[in-house]
Scaffold this active site. Sequence first.
Site, PDB file in Angstrom:
ATOM      1  N   GLU A 127     -67.232   7.940 -36.107  1.00  0.00           N
ATOM      2  CA  GLU A 127     -68.273   7.234 -35.357  1.00  0.00           C
ATOM      3  C   GLU A 127     -68.758   6.031 -36.145  1.00  0.00           C
ATOM      4  OE1 GLU A 127     -71.328  10.071 -34.426  1.00  0.00           O
ATOM      5  OE2 GLU A 127     -70.056  11.177 -33.021  1.00  0.00           O
TER       6      GLU A 127
ATOM      7  N   HIS B   1     -72.663   9.214 -28.725  1.00  0.00           N
ATOM      8  CA  HIS B   1     -73.553  10.030 -29.562  1.00  0.00           C
ATOM      9  C   HIS B   1     -75.023   9.714 -29.272  1.00  0.00           C
ATOM     10  CE1 HIS B   1     -73.907  12.302 -33.637  1.00  0.00           C
ATOM     11  NE2 HIS B   1     -74.893  12.621 -32.809  1.00  0.00           N
TER      12      HIS B   1
ATOM     13  N   ARG C 226     -71.140  18.048 -32.570  1.00  0.00           N
ATOM     14  CA  ARG C 226     -70.552  17.233 -33.614  1.00  0.00           C
ATOM     15  C   ARG C 226     -69.065  17.089 -33.359  1.00  0.00           C
ATOM     16  NH1 ARG C 226     -74.831  15.627 -34.506  1.00  0.00           N
ATOM     17  NH2 ARG C 226     -76.009  15.495 -36.458  1.00  0.00           N
TER      18      ARG C 226
END
Length: 318
Positions: A261, A282, A232
């Site tokens: 993000e 991601h 993360r």
Amino acid sequence: MKVILQKDLFERSKEEFSFATGKYGIEFILIKVLDEETMLNLHKENINCFVLGAEEYSKQFYQSLKSGSAVIRYGVGYNAVPIEICRKRNIKVAYTPGTLTDSVAEHTFAMLLAMNRNISLLHQSMKNHQWQGLTGMELKGKTLAVLGFGQIGKSVAHIAKYGFGMRVHAYDIMPETDAGWVDLYSNDYAITVKDADIVSIHISVTPQTIEFFNKERINLCKDGVQFVNVSRGNLVDEQALYNALKSGKIAKAAIDVFTKEPYIPIENADFRDLDNVILTPHCGSNTKEASGKMANMVIQNILAYEKGEEMILIPELK
């Protein structure tokens, strides 16, 4: 039953979600990521089940949900979910634990290999009709510090030790009875990273671990260390990481996750401007296998919600 589903998640698991429509009669209403206005307008029409990705929806969004609504995370992380708001408003929050361990662990090593064998640079030079090798580094014999020894951390450690012949140092605050096979297991961060050639972070996000990898902890690593984050983004102080990459304290980094993000860099710290980083959007869990497992567990949660049965709720809201 009607369910609001992010369109990008449907595309990742189209087969599973389409099957659920045919077999269980679930009608998925596809919405763009973070389109809160459309979602809440549909919610006013008594559509009370939402399937969301890792993106951070606003607190106002959660405060607008009716009591008894369900938010189902397509994934294992739920740090973007405001737990206290959900608890106060009786919003059920489910997730899909154990579904992406292998994919994320493998992506860790995809990033490590790309970083140490200069894959992206070599690929681009070949595309530019150039024939020029670059010297890389073997992983065998190097020391990997794994920060966080949960399912993913253990999988990364196992691949490192038995797949690449690396030395493995594991850090976790919890006592561990199944760590006899690693070279070092400690709850002392400084000891864990002292001799590490590479640091890979796999810690759960809690209020205590926000920006865990900060300037002070970076300085405890040896000069020229490499860093990998497929966990993360908010586990890392991005300014401190950027500065360490600029100075050479950290020689290279491979980053799949970011504080904002889709990626929005903090001021004067844009990782895209650096030559010693590899970046991916991601996608560590974005494999056919993991997506299928996540979708099937999402469907299991939807059916449980529809029937008033027990869902796979995040621990904080059980």
